[in-house]
Design an enzyme around this catalytic site. Structure first.
Site, PDB file in Angstrom:
ATOM      1  NE  ARG A  26      -6.604  43.882   2.199  1.00 43.81           N
ATOM      2  CZ  ARG A  26      -6.929  45.087   1.730  1.00 43.81           C
ATOM      3  NH1 ARG A  26      -6.882  46.155   2.530  1.00 43.81           N
ATOM      4  NH2 ARG A  26      -7.329  45.245   0.483  1.00 43.81           N
ATOM      5  CG  ASP A  85      -9.915  53.432  -3.304  1.00 49.84           C
ATOM      6  OD1 ASP A  85      -9.584  53.454  -2.107  1.00 49.84           O
ATOM      7  OD2 ASP A  85      -9.522  52.556  -4.095  1.00 49.84           O
ATOM      8  CD  GLU A  97     -10.396  43.980  -2.440  1.00 44.67           C
ATOM      9  OE1 GLU A  97     -11.158  44.775  -3.012  1.00 44.67           O
ATOM     10  OE2 GLU A  97      -9.158  44.090  -2.442  1.00 44.67           O
ATOM     11  CG  ASN A 135      -8.865  49.364   2.423  1.00 48.85           C
ATOM     12  OD1 ASN A 135      -7.868  48.922   1.861  1.00 48.85           O
ATOM     13  ND2 ASN A 135      -9.778  50.062   1.785  1.00 48.85           N
ATOM     14  CG  ASN A 139     -11.356  52.917   0.446  1.00 54.11           C
ATOM     15  OD1 ASN A 139     -10.189  53.294   0.588  1.00 54.11           O
ATOM     16  ND2 ASN A 139     -11.697  52.011  -0.446  1.00 54.11           N
ATOM     17  CD  GLU A 173      -5.786  52.978  -1.105  1.00 51.20           C
ATOM     18  OE1 GLU A 173      -5.464  54.057  -0.568  1.00 51.20           O
ATOM     19  OE2 GLU A 173      -6.935  52.756  -1.516  1.00 51.20           O
TER      20      GLU A 173
END
Length: 299
Positions: A101, A204, A121, A103, A154, A18
């Site tokens: 958490r 995303d 998740e 992202n 996101n 990511e």
């Protein structure tokens, strides 16, 4: 259209690759492996990847004006000194939500670090909903919360005139826009500018090009799409050899290369054998557009 070329520059098998960010000083691409708990740097010169292991899921990385980097780690904003491999906490958020958490995160044109949270998740894209919030870390290290009730915070970026903030809450299947005040960092007047189609799957990470068009990585869609935020139309689709494309940024000498991160979490053996580059970093050339250099955190 020039001919588009896609190559896997680092087949690292990240669990959730990511937050790609180009580091011009190092001629390198930064990224993270969230569940692998690593901050990574791929050198375009040596073609090697260096990685620093951290003690919690690390979901985004950004440049810092004073040197080195800042990261979002667990529910902390933190500073990372690369050479010393030293992480120091700046501040905590979501203290009342131990299952949360951070992202995705990104720095705005004024040097503020925007990042959002989500519940951990159970498996990819399956989680307790509406547990997340969107935050900003200011240069004086204070934190502001913009809103909550977020599923998976996101992709984010800003328009070229800095008057619009673009944002994705993945499970809304929408790319949203807000009015943006660069002086204060305040956002308002939320609206949807693009709704994803079924085969595009889950929006995303996201970045903007120098023509003001948005590029969105489609998780489980195996593609990045180019959108016109003014008309809400999709202009282009670039398919990749992996399904779990997670985020994208521009980089390279003149920001004409696109880098795309991907994930391998949630894939069984058979799926992985069909997509051996899952979790790799991809470079796309020949798009015919350039990107905007990343802004460094001012604090």
């Amino acid at each position: 259209m020039s001919s588009i070329k896609i190559e896997c520059v680092a087949n690292e098998g990240y669990r959730i690759g990511e937050s790609p960010v180009w580091d011009e000083k190092e001629s390198a691409l930064l990224c993270v492996d969230i569940t692998g708990r690593k901050v990574c740097r791929w050198s375009s010169v040596t073609k090697q990847v260096q990685a620093i292991s951290v003690d919690a899921p690390v979901s985004s990385v950004a440049l810092r004006k004073s040197g080195d980097y800042v990261v979002t780690l667990g529910t902390r904003f933190a500073a990372l000194k690369w050479k010393e491999q030293l992480v120091t906490t700046i501040t905590h958020v979501d203290k009342d939500k131990p299952n949360n958490r951070f992202n995705d995160g990104k720095v705005d044109p004024a040097g503020r670090y925007f990042a959002g949270t989500m519940a951990e998740e159970i498996r990819p894209a399956v989680l307790e909903r509406r547990q997340g919030s969107l935050y900003t870390l200011f240069s004086d290290l204070s934190v502001v919360k913009h809103f909550d009730q977020v599923d998976i915070s996101n992709g984010l970026d800003w328009s070229l005139d800095h008057k619009t903030f673009f944002y994705i809450d993945s499970l809304s299947y929408s790319v949203d826009a807000f009015d943006y005040d660069l002086q204060t960092g305040k956002i308002g007047n939320r609206r949807s500018i693009y709704r994803l189609e079924k085969e595009e799957s889950i929006p995303d990470g996201m970045c903007i090009d120098t023509e003001g068009k948005l590029w969105v990585a489609c998780y489980d869609g195996g593609r990045v799409i180019r959108l016109d935020p003014e008309t809400g139309k999709r202009l282009q689709t670039v398919k990749l050899p992996v399904d779990k494309t997670t985020s994208c940024c521009f980089g390279g000498k003149d920001y004409s290369e696109m880098y795309v991160t991907s994930a391998s979490d949630g894939m069984d053996k058979e799926w992985l054998s069909r997509q051996p580059q899952a979790g790799g970093i991809f470079k796309i050339t020949g798009l015919g557009v350039k990107g905007v250099p990343p802004y460094p955190f001012a604090g």
